[in-house]
Design an enzyme around this catalytic site. Structure first.
Site, short mmCIF file in Angstrom:
data_model
loop_
_atom_site.label_atom_id
_atom_site.label_comp_id
_atom_site.label_asym_id
_atom_site.label_seq_id
_atom_site.Cartn_x
_atom_site.Cartn_y
_atom_site.Cartn_z
N ILE A 233 0.67 -15.21 10.02
CA ILE A 233 1.44 -16.14 10.85
C ILE A 233 2.12 -17.21 9.99
O ILE A 233 3.12 -17.81 10.43
CB ILE A 233 0.51 -16.78 11.91
CG1 ILE A 233 1.30 -17.29 13.10
CG2 ILE A 233 -0.34 -17.88 11.31
CD1 ILE A 233 0.44 -17.67 14.30
N ASN B 53 -10.53 -13.94 0.15
CA ASN B 53 -11.28 -15.16 -0.12
C ASN B 53 -12.66 -15.04 0.53
O ASN B 53 -12.77 -14.59 1.68
CB ASN B 53 -10.52 -16.36 0.46
CG ASN B 53 -9.14 -16.53 -0.18
OD1 ASN B 53 -9.00 -16.37 -1.39
ND2 ASN B 53 -8.13 -16.82 0.63
N GLY C 221 -11.31 -20.76 -0.13
CA GLY C 221 -10.11 -20.74 0.71
C GLY C 221 -10.21 -19.90 1.96
O GLY C 221 -9.22 -19.75 2.68
N GLN C 222 -11.40 -19.34 2.24
CA GLN C 222 -11.51 -18.55 3.48
C GLN C 222 -11.51 -19.49 4.68
O GLN C 222 -12.32 -20.42 4.75
CB GLN C 222 -12.79 -17.70 3.47
CG GLN C 222 -12.84 -16.74 4.67
CD GLN C 222 -14.04 -15.80 4.65
OE1 GLN C 222 -14.95 -15.94 3.84
NE2 GLN C 222 -14.04 -14.85 5.57
N SER C 223 -10.60 -19.22 5.62
CA SER C 223 -10.51 -20.05 6.83
C SER C 223 -10.77 -19.26 8.10
O SER C 223 -11.04 -19.84 9.14
CB SER C 223 -9.14 -20.74 6.91
OG SER C 223 -8.11 -19.78 6.97
N HIS D 176 -10.73 -9.98 5.66
CA HIS D 176 -9.31 -9.63 5.59
C HIS D 176 -8.86 -9.62 4.14
O HIS D 176 -9.29 -10.45 3.33
CB HIS D 176 -8.44 -10.60 6.41
CG HIS D 176 -8.68 -12.04 6.13
ND1 HIS D 176 -9.77 -12.73 6.62
CD2 HIS D 176 -7.98 -12.94 5.39
CE1 HIS D 176 -9.72 -13.99 6.21
NE2 HIS D 176 -8.65 -14.14 5.46
N HIS E 107 -5.46 -10.02 1.97
CA HIS E 107 -4.05 -10.41 1.96
C HIS E 107 -3.29 -9.45 1.05
O HIS E 107 -3.75 -9.16 -0.06
CB HIS E 107 -3.88 -11.80 1.36
CG HIS E 107 -4.56 -12.92 2.09
ND1 HIS E 107 -3.88 -13.82 2.86
CD2 HIS E 107 -5.86 -13.30 2.15
CE1 HIS E 107 -4.73 -14.73 3.36
NE2 HIS E 107 -5.94 -14.42 2.94
P1 5GP Z 1 -7.92 -17.08 4.69
O1 5GP Z 1 -7.52 -18.53 4.55
O2 5GP Z 1 -9.15 -16.96 5.55
O3 5GP Z 1 -8.04 -16.32 3.40
O4 5GP Z 1 -6.72 -16.38 5.44
C1 5GP Z 1 -6.52 -16.48 6.82
C2 5GP Z 1 -5.07 -16.18 7.07
O5 5GP Z 1 -4.92 -15.96 8.45
C3 5GP Z 1 -4.12 -17.32 6.70
O6 5GP Z 1 -3.18 -16.85 5.73
C4 5GP Z 1 -3.46 -17.69 8.02
O7 5GP Z 1 -2.09 -18.01 7.89
C5 5GP Z 1 -3.68 -16.45 8.86
N1 5GP Z 1 -3.77 -16.70 10.30
C6 5GP Z 1 -4.50 -17.68 10.90
N2 5GP Z 1 -4.38 -17.60 12.24
C7 5GP Z 1 -3.56 -16.55 12.48
C8 5GP Z 1 -3.06 -15.96 13.68
O8 5GP Z 1 -3.35 -16.39 14.81
N3 5GP Z 1 -2.23 -14.89 13.55
C9 5GP Z 1 -1.89 -14.38 12.33
N4 5GP Z 1 -1.06 -13.33 12.32
N5 5GP Z 1 -2.35 -14.91 11.18
C10 5GP Z 1 -3.17 -15.98 11.25
#
Ligand code: 5GP
Ligand code: ZN
Length: 114
Positions: free
Chosen positions: A33, A87, A93-95, A100, A102
């Site tokens: 997103i 992550n 950096g995992q949110s 998942h 990337h």
């Molecule tokens: P993380 O920070 O956990 O490695 O990556 C999570 C990713 O999920 C981020 O790049 C963020 O932009 C993406 N993301 C968060 N919420 C949503 C959503 O509702 N839809 C999509 N398509 N991506 C999302």
């Protein structure tokens, strides 16, 4: 097993819309997103797994399916050079706590990441 509180489980279920670029029996790939590169997609298992830290010794087939899906998307997108990253934990950096990977590409990628 889906986690009712998990954002990506809701994406798997279709309760939250996403732009899917690949899906099969085990894996979904959809556009991030908030893309950080011209191509930025996320490959996730349909099954809820919080992160690599929660994978088991029996998950080799799932990992192969995730990487096969990513490879296919990269090829279909015409990417020769790209980065696959995951992550593990907030400090890295995992949110979103549903596994998942990337896939980033379409611009020069510096190393190491911050
Ligand atoms: P993380 O920070 O956990 O490695 O990556 C999570 C990713 O999920 C981020 O790049 C963020 O932009 C993406 N993301 C968060 N919420 C949503 C959503 O509702 N839809 C999509 N398509 N991506 C999302
Ligand atoms: Zn989940």
């Amino acid at each position: 097993m889906a986690d009712p509180e998990c954002l990506f489980c809701k994406i798997v279920a279709g309760d939250i819309p996403s732009e899917r670029v690949h899906e099969d029996g085990e894996v979904i790939v959809f556009r991030d997103i908030a893309p950080r590169a011209p191509t930025h997609v996320l490959a996730i298992p349909r099954r809820h797994v919080a992160s690599v830290a929660d994978l088991g010794d029996d998950d080799g087939r799932l990992l192969a399916a995730l990487f096969a899906a990513l490879r296919r998307v990269a090829t279909d997108t015409g990417l020769a050079d790209y980065r696959i990253v995951t992550n593990v934990g907030p400090g890295a950096g995992q949110s979103v706590f549903h596994l998942h990977f990337h896939l980033l590409g379409g611009r020069p990628l510096s190393w190491p990441p911050g």
